[in-house]
Design an enzyme around this catalytic site. Sequence first.
Site, PDB file in Angstrom:
ATOM      1  N   LYS A  80       0.844  -1.198   0.000  1.00 30.26           N
ATOM      2  CA  LYS A  80       0.000   0.000   0.000  1.00 30.26           C
ATOM      3  C   LYS A  80       0.877   1.245   0.000  1.00 30.26           C
ATOM      4  O   LYS A  80       1.904   1.304   0.693  1.00 30.26           O
ATOM      5  CB  LYS A  80      -0.907  -0.017   1.236  1.00 30.26           C
ATOM      6  CG  LYS A  80      -1.918   1.133   1.298  1.00 30.26           C
ATOM      7  CD  LYS A  80      -2.838   0.990   2.501  1.00 30.26           C
ATOM      8  CE  LYS A  80      -3.871   2.095   2.568  1.00 30.26           C
ATOM      9  NZ  LYS A  80      -4.822   1.928   3.687  1.00 30.26           N
ATOM     10  N   SER A 160      -9.757   2.018   3.104  1.00 33.00           N
ATOM     11  CA  SER A 160      -8.921   2.748   2.172  1.00 33.00           C
ATOM     12  C   SER A 160      -7.935   1.877   1.397  1.00 33.00           C
ATOM     13  O   SER A 160      -7.327   2.311   0.430  1.00 33.00           O
ATOM     14  CB  SER A 160      -8.135   3.817   2.932  1.00 33.00           C
ATOM     15  OG  SER A 160      -7.238   3.223   3.866  1.00 33.00           O
ATOM     16  N   SER A 184      -9.871  -0.321   7.379  1.00 28.80           N
ATOM     17  CA  SER A 184      -9.369  -0.136   6.019  1.00 28.80           C
ATOM     18  C   SER A 184      -8.687  -1.353   5.407  1.00 28.80           C
ATOM     19  O   SER A 184      -8.297  -1.317   4.247  1.00 28.80           O
ATOM     20  CB  SER A 184      -8.406   1.060   5.976  1.00 28.80           C
ATOM     21  OG  SER A 184      -9.101   2.257   6.169  1.00 28.80           O
TER      22      SER A 184
END
Length: 489
Positions: A80, A160, A184
């Site tokens: 990420k 997210s 997330s």
Amino acid sequence: MNELRKLSIAQMHNGLKQRSFSAVELIEVHINAVENEKLNAFITKTPEIAIKAAKTADERFSQQKDSTISPLMGIPVGVKDLFCTKGVKTTACSKMLENFIPTYESTVSDLLLKSGAAMLGKLNMDEFAMGSANINSYFGPVENVWVRKSDGEKVVPGGSSGGSAASVAGFLCAGALGSDTGGSVRQPAAYCGVVGAKPTYGRCSRFGMIAFASSLDQAGVITRSVSDSALMLETICGYDNKDSTSSERPVPRFSNFINGDIKGRRIGIPKEYRMDGISEEIIYHWEKVSSDLKENGAEVVDITLPHTKYAIPVYYLICSAEASSNLARYDGVRYGLRVNADILEEMYSLTRAEGFGKEVKRRILIGAYALSSGHYNEYYEKAQCIRALIRNDFIKAFEKIDYILVPSAPTEAFGLNEKPDPLIMCINDVFTVPASLAGLPAISVPVGLSNEGLPLALQVIGNYYDEAGMLNVASVIEQNCSRIIKLNS
């Protein structure tokens, strides 16, 4: 060769160990998939780094075949874009950091790379991890690999960590690093039909992870199976003296505890989670899995978590307050975007106005308001007090039970072209936020498909530092539920 992409991490490791295929072959087929992906999951691609790791892995496997080789050696992974990667652009998917190249490595990505994992690139996300659909990225939204059956409509991957979940569900990588502040990792895993796990707060170092809300942020992993999540978690967890919140507790080999034996374990079902807005399909699978766990020898009991109804407002007050403080550093002076102006104060204002997206600005304003002198006691302090009550609810519940079973999200994924109200978006986190506020470990496991052919998931919440037992319960759920992960044509 595309069949290699569908293997689990454990299967890839065994294939490499037995020399059924080389690490270079494994990585090249994934690099090709990443180059041609249409999900917008990867925003920075690092094929050279991945091939170098693959060549190192092949050397290790040719020289040594014992158990000392890491199970992640030569395994294709994504990271990420919230984790600093030395020499590789790290943007948090914000214009503010569009061209930022860190000079150091985050602890969790460093542990992953030192284990021999091959990083294919950096993954798309909501800007500064603020969002529940991955539609707030400066680099554009991520698409879910799943589509609605009735109309073929594309749906969101969740957020997210939407890029992390979509890349794993789309067989672009075997596993991915994500971050979980209020869900997330777990919520996008639920929307994409994969497994998403966050450990106890403090299990993973936050060093080198771009801060959103420091008292909530925690690294996590997304994979296609519970056993793969165990392999990744045991790699990235551990004490780090660079993070003052890092736990010194020893990290067990989580994968050794996955044995399917849950006889005598007490599973709690909180009545407060049966709330308005939850789909009937979710309730059906919740009840079905509860029944399955009973058949496997567990005792399923009703519990109460009375302050659950306050979790969403408390979470958004606290995380917005911490975000307003953490993001104050982006002023155009030290690093990141700078918009030139004649007056210093004007430069600050113009830089932040241009560098931050709409959702980030909204949360900064909420946080600044909550921390202002006239409202600090009224909002922020009260939110912290209620957070303590929520944590105490869990502590009290765990005196009588071992694990908690709840939905991961109230519904299936919504359409990519739908533009829900920010308040509606907040409700998507209603089942994941409480565990984050308490700092508990939790894992989302796919349990079936909706009538629209979209993934549905349940969540196992464990007691502090009991990731091993939590993973074992999750593995039983995984075995009982029909496997839903497939390449969606």
